[in-house]
Design an enzyme around this catalytic site. Sequence first.
Site, PDB file in Angstrom:
ATOM      1  CG  HIS A 154      -1.719  -1.250   1.379  1.00  9.82           C
ATOM      2  ND1 HIS A 154      -1.272  -2.281   2.173  1.00  9.82           N
ATOM      3  CD2 HIS A 154      -2.864  -1.677   0.807  1.00  9.82           C
ATOM      4  CE1 HIS A 154      -2.136  -3.294   2.108  1.00  9.82           C
ATOM      5  NE2 HIS A 154      -3.098  -2.955   1.284  1.00  9.82           N
TER       6      HIS A 154
HETATM    7 FE1  FES Z   1       0.074  -1.971   3.736  1.00 10.74          FE
HETATM    8 FE2  FES Z   1       2.716  -2.335   3.995  1.00 10.74          FE
HETATM    9  S1  FES Z   1       1.684  -0.571   3.346  1.00 10.74           S
HETATM   10  S2  FES Z   1       1.134  -3.755   4.353  1.00 10.74           S
END
Ligand code: FES
Length: 196
Positions: A154
């Site tokens: 993410h």
């Molecule tokens: Fe979501 Fe690493 S940014 S698991």
Amino acid sequence: MSTKQIPQKNSKKALKEPSPKTRRDFLILASGAAGAVGAGSFLYPFVSSMNPAADVAAAAEVDVDIKSLQLGQAITVMWRGKPVFIRRRTPEEIQSVQEKDTSKLIDPELDKDRIQKPEWLVVIGVCTHLGCVPSGQKPTDNRGEYGGWFCPCHGSAYDVSGRVRQGPAPKNLPVPPYTFLDDTTLRIGKEAPVNV
Ligand code: FES
């Protein structure tokens, strides 16, 4: 699967105790497998090939030989089922995380409170958002805007102190208990003496 028994032609011989030499060979192999690893190595394949009891013992404390790790290199070892990143930081990398004011950081923490020796950073390599393993162990990996690690799940980015600099991860990469047994051997899983 067939359940047919294979006849033992010489059952007395088959039940014989292993010779002292055989036992000795096994012990040497087992202790070698739980021992040190060098630069660019992963401990996981060694630990996973051991029997369960030895696996648990090896995972509680893991000794890592760090002498062949060059400046800027990193290795991953498995400890208690988690990847631990060990990175030998360059002078430029160390300099880049020496800011005094941490109030703007997502999880404010000084670099000096996360390390025992400036050159060596030891962190658990699991993103604090949802548990992905961030990239950045190899110099050719995407290390993100802050030069440490980048989590492709993410988009969280960590600096070379393992501190989160770009979310959604809410916390810095945790520092596991570890101690230097000598200049070139780290023991992960054991707290350093308080005067280190
Ligand atoms: Fe979501 Fe690493 S940014 S698991």
